[in-house]
Structure formats: C-alpha cells, structure tokens
Write a protein that holds these residues in place. Structure first.
Motif, PDB file in Angstrom:
ATOM      1  N   ILE A 288       1.002  -1.269  -0.123  1.00 27.98           N
ATOM      2  CA  ILE A 288       0.029   0.051   0.083  1.00 27.98           C
ATOM      3  C   ILE A 288       0.878   1.176   0.063  1.00 27.98           C
ATOM      4  CG2 ILE A 288      -1.638   1.212   1.317  1.00 27.98           C
ATOM      5  CD1 ILE A 288      -2.628  -1.254   2.400  1.00 27.98           C
ATOM      6  N   LEU A 289       1.952   1.169   1.032  1.00 25.90           N
ATOM      7  CA  LEU A 289       2.740   2.608   0.868  1.00 25.90           C
ATOM      8  C   LEU A 289       3.548   2.797  -0.337  1.00 25.90           C
ATOM      9  CD1 LEU A 289       4.249   2.040   4.562  1.00 25.90           C
ATOM     10  CD2 LEU A 289       2.709   3.871   3.787  1.00 25.90           C
TER      11      LEU A 289
ATOM     12  N   GLY B 287      -1.001  -2.869  -5.078  1.00 26.73           N
ATOM     13  CA  GLY B 287       0.139  -3.076  -4.160  1.00 26.73           C
ATOM     14  C   GLY B 287      -0.286  -4.297  -3.342  1.00 26.73           C
ATOM     15  N   ILE B 288      -1.560  -4.500  -2.737  1.00 29.59           N
ATOM     16  CA  ILE B 288      -1.883  -5.561  -1.856  1.00 29.59           C
ATOM     17  C   ILE B 288      -1.804  -6.773  -2.662  1.00 29.59           C
ATOM     18  CG2 ILE B 288      -3.851  -6.482  -0.720  1.00 29.59           C
ATOM     19  CD1 ILE B 288      -4.615  -3.594  -0.120  1.00 29.59           C
ATOM     20  N   ARG B 290      -0.031  -7.543  -5.419  1.00 30.86           N
ATOM     21  CA  ARG B 290       1.499  -7.766  -5.745  1.00 30.86           C
ATOM     22  C   ARG B 290       2.092  -8.279  -4.570  1.00 30.86           C
ATOM     23  NH1 ARG B 290       5.560  -8.678  -6.807  1.00 30.86           N
ATOM     24  NH2 ARG B 290       7.249  -8.059  -7.653  1.00 30.86           N
ATOM     25  N   HIS B 291       1.797  -7.997  -3.206  1.00 27.57           N
ATOM     26  CA  HIS B 291       2.802  -8.320  -2.082  1.00 27.57           C
ATOM     27  C   HIS B 291       2.013  -9.050  -0.996  1.00 27.57           C
ATOM     28  CE1 HIS B 291       5.927  -5.560  -3.609  1.00 27.57           C
ATOM     29  NE2 HIS B 291       4.951  -4.722  -3.958  1.00 27.57           N
ATOM     30  N   CYS B 292       0.801  -9.528  -1.040  1.00 24.40           N
ATOM     31  CA  CYS B 292      -0.091 -10.018   0.021  1.00 24.40           C
ATOM     32  C   CYS B 292       0.630 -11.473   0.311  1.00 24.40           C
ATOM     33  CB  CYS B 292      -1.519 -10.240  -0.245  1.00 24.40           C
ATOM     34  SG  CYS B 292      -1.733 -11.311  -1.847  1.00 24.40           S
ATOM     35  N   ARG B 293       0.471 -12.013   1.486  1.00 24.25           N
ATOM     36  CA  ARG B 293       1.139 -13.505   1.622  1.00 24.25           C
ATOM     37  C   ARG B 293       0.019 -14.467   2.028  1.00 24.25           C
ATOM     38  NH1 ARG B 293       4.830 -11.080  -0.433  1.00 24.25           N
ATOM     39  NH2 ARG B 293       7.094 -11.364  -0.128  1.00 24.25           N
ATOM     40  N   VAL B 294      -1.142 -13.766   2.181  1.00 24.63           N
ATOM     41  CA  VAL B 294      -2.613 -14.713   2.700  1.00 24.63           C
ATOM     42  C   VAL B 294      -3.535 -13.744   2.110  1.00 24.63           C
ATOM     43  CG1 VAL B 294      -3.872 -15.572   4.419  1.00 24.63           C
ATOM     44  CG2 VAL B 294      -1.345 -15.344   4.892  1.00 24.63           C
ATOM     45  N   ILE B 295      -4.621 -14.586   1.321  1.00 21.02           N
ATOM     46  CA  ILE B 295      -5.536 -13.797   0.663  1.00 21.02           C
ATOM     47  C   ILE B 295      -6.529 -14.836   0.364  1.00 21.02           C
ATOM     48  CG2 ILE B 295      -4.718 -13.816  -1.656  1.00 21.02           C
ATOM     49  CD1 ILE B 295      -5.752 -10.968  -1.611  1.00 21.02           C
ATOM     50  N   SER B 296      -7.881 -14.316   0.696  1.00 21.22           N
ATOM     51  CA  SER B 296      -9.333 -15.295   0.627  1.00 21.22           C
ATOM     52  C   SER B 296      -9.526 -14.866  -1.026  1.00 21.22           C
ATOM     53  CB  SER B 296     -10.352 -14.840   1.365  1.00 21.22           C
ATOM     54  OG  SER B 296     -10.659 -13.477   1.073  1.00 21.22           O
TER      55      SER B 296
END
Lengths: 368, 368
Positions: A288-289, B287-288, B290-296
């Motif tokens: 996000i940043l 951004g989320i 592209r970088h998340c590690r856990v997602i529903s």
C-alpha cells in the motif's frame, strides 16, 4: 514587537526551516544501537536564571532579558557552535508546528504567547528552549538506544552555559524550577520506543504496567496527553527530586533494555506462531505504501509501523530504519504543509504525502 | 455402477482436470472485443430426446441411454472433435466444483445424483451437459463481447447433433423442455459484464432496472441465486417462448452495447471528478495483490475488480485483462484445492492463493 524587527533578529531561521521540511535531523538517521526498536534517546534539563521571576510570573521585559542573556551565553558555548536562534513568537503557526514535529519545542511553547524561542544546535541534537515553563530547557537527543550519550552531551552543554549564566540553585533542593515536580536535578530522560510485537501479542499492557511500577511514565508520540499512534511509546523518568542524575539515567537504561528484550521475544513468538499472518501484514503495508496515491499521516504512521516490524524481524531486508524515520518525519502535517507551500499547489496534502512515501520506497526492494 | 467401471469409461478426464487447475480456458484469454468490460458471451440451448421421459421423471437406465446416444452422436460432430466426456457422477466433490468454476456444469448438476456428465470441447468453448434439468444443454462460450459468435458456434453444434439425435420438438411449441419457461427455442444467451464504474458512481441501480425492463435478467457471477461479487453481473435473456433466436441474440447484443457505453461513460466521470481517489483505489489494490502473503478468494475478487477498472481506464497499462481473468479463475476455491493437492501440503489455501496472485503480477509493471 514589530515583525520587521523580529525578522532582522533571525539570521539563518529561514534556511533552517527550509532544510527541516526537506531533511530529517541527524538523530533520525536510524543508525544508533537497537534503532529498530528505540527511535531516539532524549534528556532535557530544566534551568532558571537567578533574580528573574519564573514561568508565568515573568514580565515581557524580563523574558526578553532571559533571551538576550541566553543567546550571549550560547554564542560562547562550544556545544552550540553553528547554532541558530529561532524566535518562536514571530513564526507562523505552520512553522511552530514544524518545530513541534521535530521535537524541538513543546506544544505548549507553540501555543503560548510572549517572547520565547529556541536555540537549535547544528544537527538538531542539542537545543535550548527559552521561556517555556522554565527559563531554559536544555535538550540532548541521540539516535537509537543511547541514553547515556544524550545525557553526556546535554550535561556538557549545561556545564558550558552555567559558566556564563547564574542558575537559580539551592543547596537543599538543587535546581529550582517553575513546577515543583522538576525541582532537584531538573532532569527528564526519555526514550521513544516502537513496540508492535508486544501490541500484537497483547503483552503490552502487562509490560507497560511493570514500567510504571518502577516510577517511569509512558506517553504517546508527542509527549503528555498525546495519543499512542503507530505503536510508538514515549517512556520517561518522572520524579526528579531525590534521585541523582546518574541513577535516573541508569534506571531508564535498564528499563529500556528490558523493553527491547521483551519486544524481541514477542517478535520471535509472532514468527513462530503466526509467520504467514505477520508476513502478510508487513507486505500488504509495504504494497500500500509503495503504490498509494492518497494517504493520511495517521495511515502512514500505522502502515509504516507494520513495515518497521518487518524490518526488525528481517522480513524486508532492504527497508532501513532510517528510511522509515524519514517517512515518519517528512509526512507529518506541518512538514507536508511546508513542502506543498514550496511547490505544487494543484495537488492535495494527502496526494503529496503519497508521492513522498512512494519515492522513499522505490525501487521495489522485495523480489517476491 | 462401480467406480472401476466409471474410471475405465473416462479416457482423458484426469488430464483434462489437471490442465484445468493450472490453465484457464481459451475463452478466458481476455482477447475478445471489449474484453475489459465483457468477460464472456455465452449461449446455451436446452434439448431433449424423443421418447425418453424428461428431467426427474427419467429412470436411471433411461439416463444411461441418453448418455450413450449423446456420446455416440458427439463423436461424429465436427464441432466436438477432440472433446472429452467427463462422468460427473464419479467425480470427487472438488472436481465437480472445479467444473462449476469453469462454467462447464451448473451447481445443480454438481449437487444432484444419478448418471450425468459433460462433453467438453477441445478449448472448453463448446460443451454439452447431459442429464441436467434437460437431457442436453449445449453451451457455446466466447471471450469478450461476441454473443453472435457464441451463438453461431453452438447453433452449428446443435445442427450436427440434431442429425443424429431425435429431438423432442413440436411444430406448435418448438423445442420441448423439462421446464415450461424454456420451451420454444430452448435458448438462453448471456454476457458476464464487469461494471465497477457504474457501481462507484451509484448509477448501477438505474441501469440494471432499465435492463430488466426490456425482459433481461441480472444475476451474480455464478448464475441464479449467486451473489454479486467483484462488480460482476450476468445479464441474460429470459423468456424464450415467442421470441426467435436471432431476435433474442440481437436484443442481448443491443443491451450489452448499452451497458458498455454506460460503463465507459461512468469511467470518464470518475476520472474527471475523482481521479486521485480512483488511482489510489486501483494502485492500493495492485500493491496488496502484488505483495500479500495470505488472501481469500473473495478479496482477490474485490481487489482484482479495482485493478480491472484501472486497466480499463488505462491507469495500469501493463496489467492485461487476460492476466486478471487468469487470476479470477485460478484462485477460486476448487481450483486452489486441486493445486494444493498436487504439491505443497504445508501451506494453507490462502497462502498458496497469495503466491499465485503475486506470481501473476510480477514483475512490477508500475514504474511509480
């Protein structure tokens, strides 16, 4: 006082404020010991001049005299070589807030009226507040866990000024101050600590209770009455009467060590029990940043706290404490207002803040 | 029916399901006209065989006969060259859901019992459901805004099968179907449209009301009774009696054109009135993801919808509709369960989903 007269009195102020709005102070470099958890160590000494009424009882001409005498003394103090005197009474509201955001003046000094100012040392590590609650408040601030270094620096400055200024001192009580709680050493030592793992593991209440049990106070980011934001806590020594300076310093050093150890332990627990969730929180904050187009300072505070935790836990190798300090400082409201005043009038403060944040995090340091 | 016997009957099923869990179908390539707004165009024809009871009234042996006759006919149909027959009754629950997520079988067919299956054409663009509500449901599906192309393809298949199968047909009523609402052409044409700008500008209610006024139905992503998710709407022709096929197709083509225009206009309004906010929404979603590690899967749906809007508005040049379709399809629950079954048992479904999403968006296509 005419504004013209005030301006003439302030050589260097304009340049100093300009630089501040673009660059963090040296002590924000994030290069001190344990700088991932302890942002800064700070010691301030309250001093008053003999023969001048204290605090609210001082008349305007007496305040002017305090300023004049202090400025003269400071010119001869080696610690304050290259310092700039800023006449707070003639500053705009934005610039007063800028100094609050730099930890150079208190919110009280920003809000009060009357002759008052601050002598800012070359790297902002040392400063002297004039005509706040006390005639003088000497401040030493160092990067990271360096309480003793901050104390030694401000102690040396105190020594230098005391040679030229007659301090109000009683053999029985020690240094006399406007508020009785400061009488004695007049000292308050504090650290600004970032404790996200203790907050996430819900250990923070227990740990801070322990801190208050040994006589230390816990406050938010900007001192008394300020909110706890971004998991930052200001821990400071309280009662000065009865405790000598070295004891107070040693006390805070010990408590801070205890906080660092507890925070590190909580970080290990998080990695052991909820690694995926923590990584997710850290990297989403990063994402996000890194990509936002509009962002408030509160959100920067909260997201950069997660990123700071990630850096502390070695999850985001290339994000440094110094970058996060820079982000924290430069995106505060008054810093932002000054930045925008200097350029791009078409974009909002929250847009400009997003631009600064993105630039600080580019290029992408996470390869996956 | 023994499971052994069923398995022997299913050459190619295993390979087909394996490939599906890794690769989207050809019609999901996002390369059709207006593919940013119209994901797919779909036409299905309900057909029944003469002399065999319809729907729930058919006995098990009659169902087996329908399957046998249809499979024989399909082997001789040019449109179904290279097709695979999947015996749905012998599939695991996950694999049945996989076919639902591919739009190859209905949720009803997945849940029912008894002999039933689906003939899947080479690129999944054509398929024939056997023993759902009707004996046969022929389906043609094409990428983007290609209703006529989908219709022509399924119409040709219908022609080919009708030469070999005796359809139940009445000169007075047309094709006879299990449910009277399908009697006539037995056709339902539909488009899957993505209308985020109309949702954001709150125009969606008015626009969809207009759609229902001209006799079309609006549903969620997976047809009747499914929720509206990720700003996806399924718009389909309803009553088949009285309206000839070309008229129904033209009707849907016109309404879809209207939806595309309205969505594009709403997008322009958003860019004009709230550009920064829209960019922020789009890039934060990026951004989320592209970088998340856990997602529903729900969150992927919602964030990829924002990203799809960004691609449609030319804000994220390098993110293609095909990539987003891939993300949507491959991160659905049954697809994920199959992917995990094939490998990494140690990580959760939401972790694996995050891995897939990150891989689809890497490397960073946004330079700022």
């Amino acid at each position: 006082m005419s504004t013209e007269r005030e301006k003439a009195r302030q050589p260097g102020t304009k340049g100093l404020l300009e630089r501040m709005s673009r660059e963090p102070a040296a002590w924000m470099a994030g290069d001190g010991p344990s700088a991932g958890i302890v942002l800064s160590s700070r010691v301030r000494l309250a001093r008053n001049l003999q023969g001048v009424p204290f605090g609210a009882r001082a008349k305007e001409e007496e305040k002017e005299r305090v300023i004049a005498e202090t400025r003269t003394a400071s010119r001869e103090a080696a610690s304050l070589r290259g310092s700039v005197y800023v006449d707070v009474s003639s500053l705009s509201e934005i610039d007063r807030h800028l100094l609050v955001e730099r930890y150079l003046i208190s919110r009280d000094l920003a809000a009060e009226s009357g002759s008052r100012g601050v002598i800012v040392g070359q790297d902002e590590g040392l400063s002297v507040l004039v005509n706040e609650e006390d005639h003088l408040r000497l401040q030493g601030i160092a990067s990271g866990y360096q309480i003793e270094a901050a104390w030694r620096a401000v102690d040396r400055l105190d020594e230098e000024l005391s040679r030229r200024l007659g301090y109000a001192y009683s053999d029985a009580w020690g240094f006399l101050t406007a508020c009785p709680t400061n009488v004695g050493t007049g000292m308050r030592a504090s650290v600004l600590v970032h404790l996200p793992a203790l907050v996430l593991t819900k250990e923070i209440g227990r740990v801070l209770h322990g801190v208050s049990q040994v006589g230390l106070a816990v406050r938010g980011l900007h001192g008394e009455g300020s909110e706890v934001m971004g998991n930052f806590f200001q821990v400071s020594s309280q009662a000065t009467l009865g405790l000598a300076e070295p004891e107070m310093v040693q006390n805070l050093i010990g408590v801070t060590r205890h906080l660092i150890e507890n925070e590190e332990k909580a970080g290990e627990v998080l990695l052991r029990d909820a690694r995926a969730e923590i990584e997710d929180k850290v990297f989403r904050s990063y994402g996000i940043l890194r990509h936002c187009r509009v962002i408030s300072s509160e959100e920067v505070m909260s997201l950069s706290s997660a990123l700071r935790l990630g850096a502390q836990l070695d999850l985001v190798g290339s994000v440094k404490a110094g970058t996060l300090n820079r982000m924290l400082i430069l995106t505060q409201p008054a810093h932002m207002q000054r930045t925008i005043r200097g350029g791009d009038g078409a974009i909002s403060r929250d847009q400009k803040r997003a631009e600064i944040v993105r630039a600080l995090l580019a290029p992408d340091p996470s390869t996956n």
